[in-house]
Design a protein around this motif. Structure first.
Motif: not given
Length: 874
Positions: A778-785, A805-810
């Motif tokens: 959730e935190r990483l998605a917020a940073v991406e957005a 994105r890398h920590l989410r393997r994207r």
């Protein structure tokens, strides 16, 4: 508060800048006159003021109980200057800006300067008569001053201009009730409540207006709605009495509570005791008192003579900061004013016309100066002077020096006065002369304060920097513009002005103007940055590509195009070509070194930067970059010798050079020398300075002093000026120790805008390692957005986005490292750390250690995340 016993004690005397309103006294709760004014406290004998004490600003002096608040006048004026001067400047810059005028009126209102607030509101309404907020403020001020009839038209105008504003309609309705116009009040309060159903006060006043109009049914309905919304008011006797009266008029049955609320109990025996006058004893020593009274009366007469003289005359100092002599005409009297020492003239209070002409008699400027007349008591206690600054050419410094027996108790305060043609100063002891270094002070006495007013030895650009650091952004912009008026192509002034402009559009317009008037590498750089900030990177890239194609023989064109290319491998050949065509182009060398450091070619960066140190037009950041290249290349001794030569050639302290020497000491393990250097910094700036605190924390981290670091970080979390950095360092400690939950929680309590994106990414990784994959995602998605919209035009945002994105393997590790190198060498250690973190989370301990070690080595500034990386690499 002043107090006298038998006529001896302290009291106020003198009163000016008074503002009077009708309001409820906060002490005795009576509705009466409350006055705010400036005065002086005196020691008095037989009620005659004799010895002047401090000046105060009296706030809300009650006409009944005489209680009030007060502030020392110097503190009040300092606050007023810091808060109101920028608001006045905003109005002067944009006279038609309604918001600026509203802020000025509200600011004056907050200082209880009601007369000035009313004048400001009237001035605003002269330009914008239909503005609802200004009309409402004007009406409120008049109502406070007891002019209800005068306030009514302004309330009506505000409501007509903003018919949907519930707050304005409510204010009008409340005012109409106070004026006894209850029929119209019903209409306005009905509309206010309809637009804001949560305003219970509007509903209550509506009930009062309906009750006054004997509209019993509607009034009762309003009261019942109040009870429905606020059941706790079921025991309110006043509300129950009103409901009882309505029901009795309608013939409705009453409740027990309403009957009880309507009862009146006759007071039993309010007996008044007659007081017996107390006997007074005769005063001993009447003759001595009479003689003292005569002597003190003589002193009073002399003081009154001085006051009468100071009422009639004041000193005006005419100061010429230009390089040419001028002739000044004051009320028809003409006199020469050469550059140098100011000329003093004695002038009577009132309006005076001042005309300044050059040596040929051509008029340069004309000014109408106003000097207010002092009242008698103020004239006795106030030493004032005025300064006329020809062409506003000089900057003045006011120094308040506190002399004391002990050097540790000595105080010093400095403020600057600039961009003011004519101004007043009070209580100055040394006018255009230096204050003495020392002064005899009696042992055990308090500090003796003396004030000096002199021309400051700094230019408008430096003054703007000082004001900017004090938070006076608008004043700083005025100072930078004044510096540019004197030197139109000044690079520091242009660069500083771009930093303080309030919007990107204004910054871009100013950068384009700079480029048009003063074409050069610096103005091109500023123009590029301003347009990129507006999202016009593609257009700027095409513009400078065409510029290079048209004139490839110009080295600067290669450099300017290269800095827009977002790949170090592609930009480095352009920088090399720029340097080959123009070996003196220091910006090209600096940019090439940046790219080499991003590609981890530290020794080559060192070779490129070393000749740049000797270039006269080099940017000051070169020394710090050179030190970091030396740390990466393992050439600390070589760098120390080169920087010694640079320091010898400098006349003034260079902040970047100081930090470069500091980094070399830390990297070389010379902690005793670093401690001495830091102690000198603490003496100059104080231990509480945020930069000093950060340097202390860095030294403790490099030394490995865990207890000292814990102490300073605990203290830092409680200081607003360093709380963000302290929490970042706590997060780094927790990550290095594998305390994942603590790392994720280290930034809790900070506002989102106070947390950097790297810190947010590492906090999310901490949650991931603690097993909270959902929270981390959730935190990483917020940073991406948040970063995605800016990533196309901002290399820094693109690099942080790739890490999240890398920590989410994207995305791949190669993409993360490439994005970090495009962003700059400062981002590379963060990229390696995130890559190592992902390997550690995947269970590849050996691969993670190698990457952590790279993150440590690439932390050339000895900062985050180098220490966490070192701990994880073990």
């Amino acid at each position: 508060m002043p107090a006298t016993v038998n006529g001896i004690g302290t009291r106020y005397a003198g009163r000016k800048d008074a503002s009077v309103v009708q309001a409820t006294c906060p002490f005795c709760k009576r509705f009466t006159k409350l006055s705010s004014y400036e005065t002086r406290e005196w020691f008095c004998f037989v009620y005659i003021p004799l010895i002047p004490l401090r000046k105060f600003r009296i706030l809300n002096d009650c006409a009944v109980c005489r209680r009030h608040h007060r502030l020392p006048l110097t503190e009040f004026r300092s606050r007023l200057e810091n808060e109101i001067a920028p608001l006045r400047a905003a109005v002067d810059r944009a006279p038609s800006d309604a918001e600026a005028r509203v802020r000025l009126v509200e600011g004056l209102f907050g200082f209880q300067m009601y007369t000035e607030a009313e004048n400001a509101a009237r001035d605003g309404l002269g330009r914008m008569p239909g503005n609802p907020r200004l009309n409402r403020l004007m009406a409120h001020l008049l109502a406070l001053r007891g002019d209800l009839a005068g306030a009514t038209p302004f309330y009506r105008q505000a409501a007509a201009a903003a018919p949907d504003d519930a707050e304005i309609r409510f204010a009008l309705g409340r005012h109409l009730i106070a004026c006894g116009e209850t029929a119209e009040a019903v209409r306005e309060l009905t509309e206010a409540w309809r637009r804001d159903a949560g305003n219970t006060q509007a509903l209550h006043l509506l009930g009062e207006a309906l009750f006054a109009e004997k509209r019993w049914n509607e009034a009762l309905d309003a009261y019942q709605q109040i009870l429905a919304r606020h059941p706790e008011m079921a025991s309110d006797r006043d509300l129950l009495r009103q409901m009882k009266a309505c029901k009795e008029a309608l013939g409705f049955p009453l409740t027990d509570a309403e009957r009880k609320a309507g009862r009146r109990w006759w007071p039993f025996g309010d007996r008044k005791r007659l007081s017996t006058p107390r006997a007074t004893s005769g005063m001993d020593g009447r003759r001595v008192a009479a003689l003292l009274g005569i002597a003190l009366g003589g002193i009073v007469i002399v003081g009154l003579g001085i006051a009468l003289w100071k009422q009639r005359y004041a000193d005006v100092w005419f100061d010429n900061g230009l390089s040419q002599p001028v002739r000044v005409t004051l009320n028809g009297e003409s006199f020469p004013l050469p550059p140098g020492a100011p000329v003093k003239k004695r002038v009577q209070p009132g309006e005076h016309t001042i005309v300044v002409a050059d040596a040929q008699g051509r008029e340069m400027e004309r000014y109408k100066a106003s000097m207010r007349k002092l009242d008698l008591f103020d004239a006795l206690t106030t030493d004032r002077l005025f300064v006329y600054d020809v062409a506003e050419a000089h900057i003045y410094q006011r120094e308040e020096i506190g002399y004391a027996v002990s050097e540790a108790d000595r105080t010093y305060r400095q403020s600057f006065i600039a961009l003011r043609r004519f101004f007043e100063q009070q209580d100055v002891d040394y006018v255009f002369e230096a204050a003495p270094e020392t002064m005899e002070v009696e042992s055990g006495s308090s500090t003796t304060v003396r004030v000096a007013l002199n021309v400051a030895k700094l230019d408008a650009n430096r003054l703007g920097v000082i004001w900017f650091n004090e938070g006076k952004t608008q004043d700083a912009a005025r100072a930078f513009r004044r510096a540019l008026a004197a030197e139109p192509c000044s690079v520091p002034a242009h660069g500083n002005l771009l930093q303080v402009l309030p919007s990107r559009e204004e910054t871009a317009a100013e950068a384009r103007k700079w480029l048009t008037e003063c074409p050069g590498v610096e103005s091109h750089r500023a123009y590029q940055q301003a347009r990129i900030a507006l999202g016009q990177r593609g257009a700027v890239l095409a513009e400078y590509q065409a510029r290079l194609a048209a004139h490839p023989e110009v080295g600067a064109n290669h450099y300017l195009y290269g800095r827009l290319v977002d790949d170090p491998e592609r930009s480095m050949p352009l920088y090399r070509q720029a340097i080959e065509l123009d070996p003196s182009l220091s910006w090209g060398r600096l940019a090439l070194a940046y790219d080499m450091l991003a590609l981890e070619r530290d020794a080559e960066a060192l070779e490129i930067l070393e000749p740049t140190l000797r270039m006269p037009d080099r940017d000051t950041t070169v020394t710090e970059l050179y030190a970091m290249a030396a740390i990466g290349a393992g050439a600390i001794d070589r760098a120390r010798g080169a920087l010694d030569e640079v320091e010898k050639a400098l006349r003034d302290e260079d902040a970047q050079l100081w930090h470069a020497r500091w980094l070399l000491l830390l990297a070389g393990g010379e902690f005793e020398a670093a401690e001495k250097r830091l102690k000198a910094r603490e003496l100059a700036y104080g231990e509480r300075n945020p930069d000093v605190w950060a340097l202390r924390a860095q030294l403790l981290r490099v030394q490995g002093d865990a207890s000292g670091l814990k102490r300073i970080l605990t203290e830092g979390r409680l200081r607003p000026d360093v709380a963000g950095l302290a929490r970042t360092l706590l997060q780094e400690q927790a990550l290095g120790a594998g305390q994942w939950q603590e790392a994720a929680a280290a930034l809790d309590g900070l506002k989102p805008e106070e947390i950097s994106y790297p810190d947010r990414v590492l906090a999310a990784w901490g949650l991931q390692m603690a097993g909270d994959r959902k929270g981390a995602d959730e935190r990483l998605a917020a940073v991406e957005a948040e970063l995605e919209p800016a990533a196309a035009n901002d290399a820094q945002a693109a690099a942080q986005l790739a890490m999240a994105r890398h920590l989410r393997r994207r995305t791949t590790a190669e993409a993360v490292l490439a994005a970090a190198r495009r962003s700059g060498f400062h981002t590379v250690p963060h990229a390696y750390f995130v890559l190592a973190a992902e390997r550690e989370a995947a269970g590849d301990a050996a691969g993670a250690r190698l990457l952590y070690e790279k993150a440590r080595r690439r932390s050339l500034d000895l900062d985050v995340p180098g220490f966490a990386a070192a701990a994880r690499a073990r």
